[in-house]
Design an enzyme around this catalytic site. Structure first.
Site, PDB file in Angstrom:
ATOM      1  N   ASP A  96      -0.242  25.306 -14.165  1.00 19.75           N
ATOM      2  CA  ASP A  96      -1.517  24.882 -14.751  1.00 19.75           C
ATOM      3  C   ASP A  96      -1.280  24.176 -16.076  1.00 19.75           C
ATOM      4  OD1 ASP A  96      -2.759  26.143 -12.674  1.00 19.75           O
ATOM      5  OD2 ASP A  96      -3.076  28.019 -13.767  1.00 19.75           O
ATOM      6  N   HIS A 156      -6.735  35.816 -12.648  1.00 19.79           N
ATOM      7  CA  HIS A 156      -6.350  34.424 -12.937  1.00 19.79           C
ATOM      8  C   HIS A 156      -7.165  33.445 -12.087  1.00 19.79           C
ATOM      9  CE1 HIS A 156      -3.158  31.311 -13.893  1.00 19.79           C
ATOM     10  NE2 HIS A 156      -3.722  30.777 -12.815  1.00 19.79           N
ATOM     11  N   GLU A 157      -7.208  33.719 -10.797  1.00 25.58           N
ATOM     12  CA  GLU A 157      -7.910  32.789  -9.904  1.00 25.58           C
ATOM     13  C   GLU A 157      -9.417  32.812 -10.156  1.00 25.58           C
ATOM     14  OE1 GLU A 157      -6.330  30.615  -8.306  1.00 25.58           O
ATOM     15  OE2 GLU A 157      -4.361  31.529  -8.590  1.00 25.58           O
ATOM     16  N   GLY A 213       0.815  -1.204   0.000  1.00 24.95           N
ATOM     17  CA  GLY A 213       0.000   0.000   0.000  1.00 24.95           C
ATOM     18  C   GLY A 213       0.848   1.253   0.000  1.00 24.95           C
ATOM     19  N   PRO A 214       0.199   2.387  -0.270  1.00 22.28           N
ATOM     20  CA  PRO A 214       0.935   3.649  -0.329  1.00 22.28           C
ATOM     21  C   PRO A 214       1.527   4.025   1.027  1.00 22.28           C
ATOM     22  CG  PRO A 214      -1.407   3.974  -0.842  1.00 22.28           C
ATOM     23  CD  PRO A 214      -1.232   2.546  -0.480  1.00 22.28           C
ATOM     24  N   PRO A 215       2.481   4.928   1.041  1.00 24.01           N
ATOM     25  CA  PRO A 215       3.100   5.328   2.299  1.00 24.01           C
ATOM     26  C   PRO A 215       2.086   5.951   3.253  1.00 24.01           C
ATOM     27  CG  PRO A 215       4.269   6.271   0.421  1.00 24.01           C
ATOM     28  CD  PRO A 215       3.049   5.638  -0.113  1.00 24.01           C
ATOM     29  N   LYS A 250       0.935   0.669   7.638  1.00 24.66           N
ATOM     30  CA  LYS A 250       1.441  -0.702   7.538  1.00 24.66           C
ATOM     31  C   LYS A 250       2.284  -1.061   8.757  1.00 24.66           C
ATOM     32  CE  LYS A 250       3.232   0.248   3.487  1.00 24.66           C
ATOM     33  NZ  LYS A 250       2.658   1.575   3.304  1.00 24.66           N
ATOM     34  N   THR A 251       3.160  -0.150   9.135  1.00 25.86           N
ATOM     35  CA  THR A 251       3.981  -0.393  10.322  1.00 25.86           C
ATOM     36  C   THR A 251       3.095  -0.526  11.549  1.00 25.86           C
ATOM     37  OG1 THR A 251       5.594   1.063   9.297  1.00 25.86           O
ATOM     38  CG2 THR A 251       5.988   0.437  11.570  1.00 25.86           C
TER      39      THR A 251
END
Ligand code: ADP
Ligand code: ZN
Length: 628
Positions: free
Chosen positions: A522, A447-448, A223-225, A229-230
């Site tokens: 972008d 822009h935003e 699985g992803p970090p 898991k630990t």
């Protein structure tokens, strides 16, 4: 042995080895080169003179050695006093002489003249030479080794070479080191269910062995970090109340071939002594990378291979029900050597994925247990706003929120703190120090607003617009947070996303007639998305559903995929399709903004004044957006 005792180095005083060594060597040389020191002082005389002295009755005591005779004169002997025990003390002055070979007449001569004579019991050599001959050289070598080891340790920070083969595993005993249980792990229920069996086995091994059932030796958590898991492995140990041995795959890798293998051996030795126990190997891919891959450094490859081989050998070496269960974690299962995944090794694989909304709520609940929350706070709101967050991200979010509340001297953590923390995590820290000049501010505002207006029409989920610079690169940002987890994106949504990304730049074009450098990120994202649509998702009419890229890890987002070998014709077609997709999106964004030109002006003005546009004010603006 007075001298040796004085010189014996004290092992605690490590700093003095160099000096001590030097002294010893000097002493050694001194004794070797200056026989004068070899007391008592000896005068060599011719054999004939010795015989004459015997006959004249001057000689008091003779010590016969193999090819030399040592003797003392009566006058000298009279000067020395006997010790109480009657032990002979040689006088200061002694004489030596070399007898004729095989001179059988000497004993008779001595007897006739009543001289005391005998043979020196220990071969006649001065004890000090014997001692130096036998004892000092090995001692010196020992000293040199210790000294160098010492220097290596204090100098480069490198590990003691004598300890290189030791595993660097850390051992936790749940009872004493703070027990982790399944209650601490939230949101990954399937994985928990899969591991339940392991716990049961560690607790009641008899039930399984009776039936002849074999428990898997190795479990691979994929699985992803940051998904826990630990934590999960630790919780298994905690639930089963067995020791937890924690080691990372990368800790096996060293510069020297064979060190890693020795460490693996040591790790398994350790595990056997602690069994039943859990051995957790994080980043298994660091040592389990499939063999024969490309490697710049041949030696590092060889080292990894040896380490991996040793790992496989050790896993095969112990009994299935020996009470040692190896749990390994990786986020790149596809690069693991296939040999690792064979039956009897890591044959059980458990996916630990990012939690869904309910899972995130559960994780938030676990991590807010120790935190003072405002009453009636609705954590599910935060869970809803954090799709894609792994357990570790959520834990971090909770901590950020608590820090914010503390900084603002609040009694309890509020929803506003969480929202602020979320923005920090998503968009980076607010940077008040970076001050935009008026022109820049105006460009960023338009822009935003461009992003927001196009975004409202395309997906309808704009949360907040801000022109307060954040993070390293963002001068302003438009926050779009999905309401729910998305696993699929429709083609129209992909195109809408590209259009939204280009909305900012298009607004600059529409309003100012020229563009700034602010849109580079972008453009990058839009192009990536368009390329993926063409080469991976088959969304291009002309090219059709042909995979043009090799899919790689599904858990590591952002890793660049590699193009399949394609003809130059296809490559040109890909370029054309991508360009067309971008071009269409760009045109559409400009159309939308032209149709909403007045709204754009109004919003930008408000934003310039307030710097932040959100909530009801924002919605009242966005409700007025019209399709072109
Ligand atoms: P991984 O090993 O998958 O990279 P970790 O187990 O090291 O992730 O997770 C780091 C921290 O994140 C944990 O110590 C815990 O505080 C938090 N965390 C991650 N996943 C969860 C989860 N499912 N439930 C509760 N806490 C979690
Ligand atoms: Zn932008």
């Amino acid at each position: 042995m007075q001298i040796e005792n004085d010189r014996y180095p004290n092992p605690q005083k490590q700093g003095n080895f160099g000096g001590c060594l030097l002294t010893i060597i000097m002493l050694f040389l001194f004794l070797g080169f200056f026989p004068l020191f070899n007391y008592p002082s000896k005068t060599e005389v011719p054999y004939s003179q010795f015989r004459n002295q015997v006959r004249e009755g001057k000689v008091g005591k003779v010590i016969v050695e193999e090819n030399k005779v040592e003797y003392f004169l009566k006058t000298d002997l009279n000067k020395t006093k006997k010790t109480k025990s009657g032990k002979f003390i040689p006088p200061d002055k002694a004489y030596v002489t070399v007898p004729l070979p095989k001179d059988q007449t000497l004993p008779k001569l001595l007897e006739d003249n009543k001289v005391e004579f005998g043979v020196r019991p220990d071969g006649g050599r001065n004890w000090i030479f014997t001692a130096f001959g036998w004892f000092i050289p090995p001692f010196l070598i020992f000293l040199i080794v210790v000294w160098f080891t010492n220097r290596v340790q204090s100098g480069g920070g490198a590990a003691n070479p004598l300890n290189a083969g030791k595993s660097k595993a850390r051992v936790y005993f749940g009872q004493t080191d703070g027990k982790v249980t399944f209650a601490d792990v939230a949101g990954i229920d399937e994985a928990k269910a899969e591991l339940q069996e392991i716990i049961d086995f560690l607790k009641n091994p008899d039930r399984y062995t009776q039936l002849g059932a074999k428990i898997p030796k190795g479990v691979l958590l994929v699985g992803p970090p940051g998904t826990g898991k630990t934590l999960l492995a630790k919780a298994v140990a905690g639930e089963a109340e067995v020791p937890f041995i924690n080691v990372s795959g990368s800790e096996f890798m060293e510069m020297f071939v064979g060190v890693g293998a020795a460490r693996v051996r040591d790790l398994f030795e350790q595990a056997k002594q602690l069994s039943p126990c859990i051995v957790f190997i994080d980043e298994l891919d660091a040592l389990g990378k499939s063999r024969g891959g490309s490697g710049v450094f041949a030696s590092s490859n060889e080292e990894r291979e040896q380490t991996l081989d040793q790992m496989l050998t050790q896993m095969d070496g112990f009994e299935a029900n020996a009470g040692i269960i190896i749990i390994a974690a990786t986020n790149r299962p596809e690069i693991l050597d296939k040999a690792l995944l064979r039956p009897g090794r890591f044959d059980r694989q458990v996916v630990v994925d990012r939690p869904d909304k309910l899972g995130r709520l559960a994780v938030l609940q676990v991590h807010t247990q120790a935190i003072k929350l405002e009453e009636n706070i609705d954590l599910s709101v935060i869970a809803g706003r954090t799709p894609g967050f792994a357990g570790a991200d959520l834990a971090n979010l909770v901590n950020e929120a608590a820090l914010l509340a503390a900084r603002n001297h609040r009694e309890a953590v509020t929803l506003a703190d969480f929202n602020e923390a979320l923005e920090r995590v998503v968009a980076g820290l607010e940077k008040k120090s970076r001050i935009l000049n008026q022109v820049e501010k105006k460009i960023v505002a338009y822009h935003e607003c461009g992003h927001a207006i196009v975004g409202a029409l395309m997906s309808g989920q704009v949360e907040k617009i801000s022109i307060v610079p954040r993070g390293v690169g963002a001068l302003g940002y438009t926050l779009q947070l999905p309401e729910e987890d998305r696993f699929l994106m429709l083609e129209s949504e992909v195109r809408g996303r590209i259009t939204t990304l280009l909305g900012g730049r298009s607004a600059e074009e529409v309003v100012f007639g020229q563009v700034s450098t602010g849109a580079s990120d972008d453009i990058q994202k839009a192009t990536d998305l368009a390329e993926q649509a063409v080469t991976m998702y088959g969304m291009s009419q002309n090219l059709g559903p042909i995979a043009l890229e090799k899919a790689q890890s599904s858990f590591l987002d952002g890793s660049p995929n590699s193009r399949r070998p394609v003809s130059s014709v296809v490559a040109a077609a890909i370029d054309r399709e991508v360009r067309e997709m971008i071009h269409n999106a760009h045109q559409q964004a400009i159309l939308i903004l032209k149709a909403n030109r007045d709204l754009l002006e109004e919003m930008a003005e408000y934003l310039l004044e307030q710097e932040v546009l959100e909530g009801d004010v924002l919605y009242s603006y966005l409700n007025r957006v019209q399709a072109p």
